[in-house]
Every structure is written in C-alpha cells, then in structure tokens.
Design a protein around this motif. Structure first.
Motif, PDB file in Angstrom:
ATOM      1  N   PRO A 244       0.813  -1.220   0.000  1.00 54.54           N
ATOM      2  CA  PRO A 244       0.000   0.000   0.000  1.00 54.54           C
ATOM      3  C   PRO A 244       0.845   1.268   0.000  1.00 54.54           C
ATOM      4  O   PRO A 244       1.998   1.274   0.437  1.00 54.54           O
ATOM      5  CB  PRO A 244      -0.818  -0.119   1.286  1.00 54.54           C
ATOM      6  CG  PRO A 244      -0.015  -1.015   2.169  1.00 54.54           C
ATOM      7  CD  PRO A 244       0.690  -1.970   1.265  1.00 54.54           C
ATOM      8  N   GLN A 245       0.224   2.335  -0.499  1.00 51.08           N
ATOM      9  CA  GLN A 245       0.851   3.667  -0.541  1.00 51.08           C
ATOM     10  C   GLN A 245       2.215   3.599  -1.203  1.00 51.08           C
ATOM     11  O   GLN A 245       3.208   4.107  -0.695  1.00 51.08           O
ATOM     12  CB  GLN A 245       0.960   4.248   0.871  1.00 51.08           C
ATOM     13  CG  GLN A 245      -0.375   4.372   1.574  1.00 51.08           C
ATOM     14  CD  GLN A 245      -0.251   4.902   2.978  1.00 51.08           C
ATOM     15  OE1 GLN A 245       0.534   5.808   3.238  1.00 51.08           O
ATOM     16  NE2 GLN A 245      -1.028   4.350   3.895  1.00 51.08           N
ATOM     17  N   CYS A 246       2.254   2.966  -2.379  1.00 52.56           N
ATOM     18  CA  CYS A 246       3.541   2.647  -2.998  1.00 52.56           C
ATOM     19  C   CYS A 246       3.380   2.578  -4.509  1.00 52.56           C
ATOM     20  O   CYS A 246       2.319   2.210  -5.022  1.00 52.56           O
ATOM     21  CB  CYS A 246       4.011   1.296  -2.443  1.00 52.56           C
ATOM     22  SG  CYS A 246       5.566   0.715  -3.098  1.00 52.56           S
ATOM     23  N   GLY A 247       4.463   2.917  -5.220  1.00 50.14           N
ATOM     24  CA  GLY A 247       4.546   2.713  -6.653  1.00 50.14           C
ATOM     25  C   GLY A 247       5.567   1.642  -6.972  1.00 50.14           C
ATOM     26  O   GLY A 247       5.456   0.507  -6.521  1.00 50.14           O
ATOM     27  N   HIS A 248       6.581   2.022  -7.739  1.00 48.70           N
ATOM     28  CA  HIS A 248       7.592   1.070  -8.212  1.00 48.70           C
ATOM     29  C   HIS A 248       8.679   0.804  -7.183  1.00 48.70           C
ATOM     30  O   HIS A 248       9.478  -0.107  -7.369  1.00 48.70           O
ATOM     31  CB  HIS A 248       8.220   1.631  -9.499  1.00 48.70           C
ATOM     32  CG  HIS A 248       9.112   0.688 -10.233  1.00 48.70           C
ATOM     33  ND1 HIS A 248       8.682  -0.522 -10.725  1.00 48.70           N
ATOM     34  CD2 HIS A 248      10.427   0.782 -10.563  1.00 48.70           C
ATOM     35  CE1 HIS A 248       9.684  -1.133 -11.342  1.00 48.70           C
ATOM     36  NE2 HIS A 248      10.756  -0.363 -11.258  1.00 48.70           N
TER      37      HIS A 248
END
Length: 274
Positions: A244-248
């Motif tokens: 969660p609350q994350c991209g790459h």
C-alpha cells in the motif's frame, strides 16, 4: 559495539566475460539459508541493508552489491553491460563468496536479472521475490525511454530521464530521480535499457517466470495494481504482494510492509539440508 548481524563492506575484484570489475559488496554470515539481493536501475546495495535491523531475518547470510556501472562498483567497460552480463556478475559474486543455494530477491532491473539467473540455475534458488521485475513488455515503462526519448549522447539521455522522473506523479519517483546522478554512470544506461527492452519484448519472460520450480512472489505497489498480468500470476500459483501507498519503489515508499511480506514469504520455505 557492532551488532552480531552487521555487514562487512568489501570489494570483490572479478573478471566477468573478459571485463575487469571492482564490485562493492555488503555481506554478512550466518547459519541459515543465504539471501541474495539484486537492486534496480539507479539504486544500490544500500536499498537492502536495513535487513540487519529486521529480527525476522536473523541468522540468514545476506549478500547485496552494487551492479557494474552503479553505486561504488567500477566496471572496466561500460559498453559491455547488459542483463546477461549482470547475470554473469551475480554468479561470479556468489562463487567468490562460496554461496551455492540461496533465496533470491530482485527489484526492477535486478528482478529481470534474478529471473534470468533463476532460469539458468533453478536448482540453486530456494525462493524468488520479484519486486516489479520485468515479466512482460508493459514493464518497460522506464527502460523503453531509451527508444521513445532518443538523445544526442548518454549524458543527455540520462539528464532527460532524470527530469522526466522528477516530474512523475508516481510514489518516490522524484526521490529516485534526485539520486540518479550519484548512483549510475551515464555510459551504463544504454546497454542495460536496450537489453531489458529486447528481453521483455521477445524472450517470453512470463513463461520463464511461471515455469520456475520453486516458490515465487511478485511484489508491486498499489499504484501499479492495474498491471494486466496479475490475474495470470495469481491463477498460476504465484503469491502476490500488493504494497500500500507505494509505486515502483517499495523500499523507499513503504519499507515496513515490504520487509514484512518478504519475511513472511521466505519463512514458509524450510532451510535446506546442506
């Protein structure tokens, strides 16, 4: 006083495919199964050294190093760099440190390197955590810029790549961009990116990943939950880990969640009888 799980920071002088390397390495010993970490493009071994602060991993030997052309490692010929070259480098580091079987964790470029390593030596790998490593053409959203944004020279390309990432709305992209001038040599980019695009477009990486004979996890940020192949991975028995609350970049955006999922996954794999 250093904790018992502290890293040794060393340099490995190696020759890989005829190229002289001086590889900056962080490693520690232990009595359990070793863990090899392969960082992504524009990152370094330090992405993973917080493992020393995670009690769930106590007792595991750990190896992380700066890929040639990245971090503190020195490469005698940057034009030689490609994913197959990085696989050969990983094998040389493992052999130098006397590691035969290991858990494998790779992020992005390191995830693709890990996939090719695992497909070449499946009997050596205990488990594989693939953190948004390339398994399909759509994964080349960074590396395909070598084609979509041509530049006059390597430095001009890297400068443009940095600016595009600085303006990206993706989690941690500006942080990633800010460190690129210090973490990667401009001459290392083209060979790595072109190799990543070629493999992603033509090597049927998905079939390779699904055919691996050991436990596999695919980790991704919730910002990338629209990846088209996630249902296929799930149906094939690959464990999915949405952070969660994350991209790459889970190691930048949400490291507690990343480490918890890696520990839970690897904890299900018994240590081998040596």
């Amino acid at each position: 006083m250093q904790p018992s799980n502290a890293f040794a920071w060393t340099r490995q002088e190696l020759t890989v495919d005829g190229v002289a390397l001086d590889v900056a390495t962080a490693h520690r010993g232990g009595t359990r199964a070793p863990i090899l970490f392969l960082h992504g493009f524009g990152s370094t071994k330090e992405d993973y050294t917080d493992i020393a602060l995670r009690p769930a991993f106590d007792g595991h030997p750990v190896v992380a190093y700066d890929a040639p052309g990245c971090g503190d490692s020195v490469c005698g010929d940057l034009t030689a760099l490609s994913i197959p070259f990085l696989v050969d480098t990983a094998l040389a580091v493992l052999d130098r440190l006397g590691i035969e079987r290991f858990h494998l964790v790779g992020h992005s470029m390191g995830g693709l390197t890990a996939l090719m390593l695992a497909s070449r030596h499946p009997g050596r790998v205990l488990s594989f955590v693939d953190i948004e490593g390339n398994v399909a053409p759509e994964d080349c959203f960074l590396s395909r810029q070598i084609v979509s944004h041509p530049a006059a020279d390597d430095k001009a390309f890297l400068d443009g790549f940095i600016e595009r990432n600085r303006r990206s709305p993706a989690h941690a992209a500006p942080l990633f961009a800010s460190s690129l001038p210090h973490k990667v040599r401009a001459g290392a980019v083209r060979g790595i990116f072109e190799s990543m695009v070629e493999l992603s477009d033509h090597a049927d990486l998905m079939a390779t990943f699904l055919g691996l004979p050991f436990p596999r996890m695919f980790m991704y940020g919730d910002q990338n939950a629209s990846l088209s192949y996630l249902p296929r991975l799930d149906a094939a028995g690959v464990e999915l880990a949405e952070i969660p609350q994350c991209g790459h970049f889970p190691m930048y955006s949400n490291p507690p969640a990343m480490w918890a999922r890696v520990a839970e996954f690897q904890g299900k794999v018994p240590d081998p009888w040596w």
